[in-house]
Enzyme design. Sequence first.
Site, PDB file in Angstrom:
ATOM      1  N   GLY A 296      44.636  27.127  29.750  1.00  0.00           N
ATOM      2  CA  GLY A 296      44.663  26.296  30.965  1.00  0.00           C
ATOM      3  C   GLY A 296      45.411  24.986  30.829  1.00  0.00           C
TER       4      GLY A 296
ATOM      5  CG  ASP B 292      43.701  28.910  34.604  1.00  0.00           C
ATOM      6  OD1 ASP B 292      42.916  29.861  34.471  1.00  0.00           O
ATOM      7  OD2 ASP B 292      44.727  28.764  33.909  1.00  0.00           O
TER       8      ASP B 292
HETATM    9  O1  PMV Z   1      46.587  32.805  31.224  1.00  0.00           O
HETATM   10  P1  PMV Z   1      45.525  32.050  31.925  1.00  0.00           P
HETATM   11  O2  PMV Z   1      44.404  31.679  31.099  1.00  0.00           O
HETATM   12  O3  PMV Z   1      46.039  30.950  32.774  1.00  0.00           O
HETATM   13  O4  PMV Z   1      44.753  33.042  32.878  1.00  0.00           O
HETATM   14  C1  PMV Z   1      45.314  33.800  33.823  1.00  0.00           C
HETATM   15  C2  PMV Z   1      44.258  34.624  34.440  1.00  0.00           C
HETATM   16  C3  PMV Z   1      44.806  35.709  35.329  1.00  0.00           C
HETATM   17  O5  PMV Z   1      43.676  36.352  35.875  1.00  0.00           O
HETATM   18  C4  PMV Z   1      45.610  36.690  34.531  1.00  0.00           C
HETATM   19  C5  PMV Z   1      45.655  35.142  36.440  1.00  0.00           C
HETATM   20  C6  PMV Z   1      44.895  34.347  37.465  1.00  0.00           C
HETATM   21  O6  PMV Z   1      45.564  33.643  38.232  1.00  0.00           O
HETATM   22  O7  PMV Z   1      43.673  34.443  37.546  1.00  0.00           O
END
Ligand code: PMV
Length: 307
Positions: free
Chosen positions: A101, A146
């Site tokens: 994040g 996030d």
């Molecule tokens: O890569 P990260 O931790 O920013 O997580 C993305 C999470 C997803 O589900 C893949 C995308 C989202 O927008 O929720």
Amino acid sequence: MKASAPGKIILFGEHAVVYGRPSLAVPVTQVHADVEISDSASAGIWIQAPDINLHAELNTLPSDHPIASVIHNLFFLSRVSPFPNLNIKITSTIPVASGLGSGAAVTIALTRALSAYINYSMTDEQINAFAYEIEKLHHGTPSGIDNTVITYSKPVYFIKGQPIETFQVAQPFTIVIGDTGISAPTKESVGNVRKLWDADRASWELIFDNVGGIAKRARDAIESGEWKQLGELMNQNHVLLQGMTVSSPELDQLVIAANNQGALGAKLSGGGRGGNMIALVEPNQAEVVAKSLVEAGAKRTIITQIS
Ligand code: PMV
């Protein structure tokens, strides 16, 4: 004026969350983004972000630069004009593009510091909505998980478009985070999943349903302190993520290493293809699991207590 925002990990439900299924995420306070704002003696808004080798005046950055876009949009929203002369220092211990994040944390810390500096008061809800708009500029179709977990800095049970639900943790539990050191932009893995989903929606909707079911059961397990069950659910979620093509040999290797060392369960966390994995461990196992992750190729590990 100073502000700070934590990192985060997704415990369950990444990718499926983009398609409306529930997911669980928690803040990770061991890593954080920090912003400090002061008056500038020279004209303009000077941004210093040593971690990404940036030292520039706002107007020399493209307007869609992630940091510039926060400043422009916030000044537009608050109707500040002309822009004050400022020094903005941004530092972060959150690894970039690794599922912790970092982008959302910088956006939120910067929004908090800047809004306080110009006396433009914002509620958490407004900060969250603002950060989501910024995430959309850079990530295509983010779910919003996030910015939500980082804004509220609490464990969240997140369903896109629904009111924020924080959840109770029965007793603190311990997670070891292992970083593959491979930077993997979330936008790409989300885009790839979208193409695959588009080509065979019926099958993918079923996979997403399974993931959503796991996230629901995981919430129950956390609320009742069923750690063995929670670990098992992590393993199941990882298998589904492999099926979604978002794991990688390096992530799989770390997941296997953690489980071989006696973790209760493990899975990749975040967009996948690189970035981080997480393992649920008994507190007294944390160090040995972390060591086994490094031996299996992790570039760094973080041990965090979720409470
Ligand atoms: O890569 P990260 O931790 O920013 O997580 C993305 C999470 C997803 O589900 C893949 C995308 C989202 O927008 O929720």
